[in-house]
Scaffold this active site. Structure first.
Site, PDB file in Angstrom:
ATOM      1  N   GLY A 247       0.812  -1.215   0.000  1.00 42.05           N
ATOM      2  CA  GLY A 247       0.000   0.000   0.000  1.00 42.05           C
ATOM      3  C   GLY A 247       0.840   1.257   0.000  1.00 42.05           C
ATOM      4  O   GLY A 247       0.513   2.250  -0.666  1.00 42.05           O
ATOM      5  N   ASP A 248       1.950   1.239   0.733  1.00 44.83           N
ATOM      6  CA  ASP A 248       2.864   2.387   0.763  1.00 44.83           C
ATOM      7  C   ASP A 248       3.498   2.592  -0.609  1.00 44.83           C
ATOM      8  O   ASP A 248       3.700   3.725  -1.060  1.00 44.83           O
ATOM      9  CB  ASP A 248       3.958   2.162   1.807  1.00 44.83           C
TER      10      ASP A 248
END
Length: 299
Positions: A247-248
């Site tokens: 997600g990052d």
């Protein structure tokens, strides 16, 4: 300049085992250690893509020193505030047939410490980008990100958080928020199917968010833009190797492409490519793998 904030960074200690048995002495076949925390992950992937950023937040003790040392060796610029007590986290991730994580709580951040961070953020300019991501450490409240945004009113802000920590930022109109499906369900307290994502992303826009990027994991992602355009995109197929930082990586990929082109569709594709690349690699994705995954994606 892009600034990432990691309020509770860590060292991720990854151990690979075979047939982990609770209550017994187990030995690892391999082990690695990386600086971690969601904002730090964003900075690392941005660096891998050739984008300069500065990692901000709090560190403490010998583990905090090691986090900074490893980031600098990896070419990531830092300006962490060193706390007077405690130590930064060591999170243990055991990879066997399944993956088990034990995450530490980290040091306490006082109001005085937080005030020092706020003062540092006063130097940000209107064309800077501020990425606020992850949970907050002990001593800080769910208004923390909202307080930062109140102080940085003219800065382009990206928020990747969940629950009240996210909701309380929306009145300050973040440029981009990135909930996944589970976090979207947590905000609205109901089960959400993919066909309903546009409706609930629209509700987040009504609450103040400008652009809403919703990740579906292996099913890709969708983006509801500030112009009302709703774009969906599948993820490329591959074998999951690493569940940390995908997600990052999406946040880093989105910013990289959007700041270059201003094109939301391309930014979404690049976000999915970056997230998938990290999922398919032992650690965070490099530029070569991200570009490879981008070739596999069609909106």
């Amino acid at each position: 300049m892009i600034y990432t904030v990691t309020l509770n960074p860590c060292l991720d200690y990854i151990m690979k085992t075979e047939n982990l048995t609770l209550g017994e002495t187990n030995r690892s076949n391999d082990q690695e250690i990386y600086p971690g925390g969601k904002g730090i992950n964003v900075s690392i992937v941005l660096k891998n893509l050739g984008i300069v950023s500065k990692a901000l937040g709090f560190v403490a003790g010998f583990t905090g020193d090691e986090i900074v040392t490893r980031l600098k060796k990896n070419g990531v610029d830092t300006d962490f505030i060193t706390l007077g007590s405690g130590m930064s986290r060591i999170n243990v991730k055991i990879k066997d047939k399944t993956e088990t994580e034990i995450n530490a709580s980290g040091p306490v951040v006082t109001e005085k410490d937080f005030a020092r961070l706020i003062e540092n953020l006063d130097a940000l300019k209107t064309d800077d980008v501020l990425v606020l991501t992850g949970n907050v450490p002990k001593g800080m409240s769910d208004t923390t990100y909202a307080q930062i945004m109140e102080r940085c009113k003219n800065t382009v802000t990206v928020v990747d958080a969940c629950g009240e920590l996210l909701i309380k930022t929306l009145k300050h109109k973040p440029f981009l928020i990135k909930p996944n499906i589970a976090e979207l369900e947590g905000v609205f307290g109901c089960k959400i199917i993919l066909d309903d994502v546009k409706t609930y992303a629209g509700k987040l826009q009504e609450m103040g968010a400008k652009n809403v990027l919703v990740s579906f994991g292996k099913n890709g992602a969708a983006l509801l833009t500030e112009t009302g355009e709703y774009i969906t995109c599948p993820a490329p197929k591959g074998t999951l190797v690493n569940s940390v930082g995908s997600g990052d990586s999406m946040v880093a990929g989105f910013l990289c492409e959007y700041l270059k082109t201003g094109n939301y569709k391309e930014a979404l594709c690049f976000a999915i490519a970056a997230g998938s690349a990290s999922a398919f690699m032992p650690h965070l994705a490099d530029k070569e793998e991200i570009l490879h995954q981008r070739e596999q994606i069609t909106v």
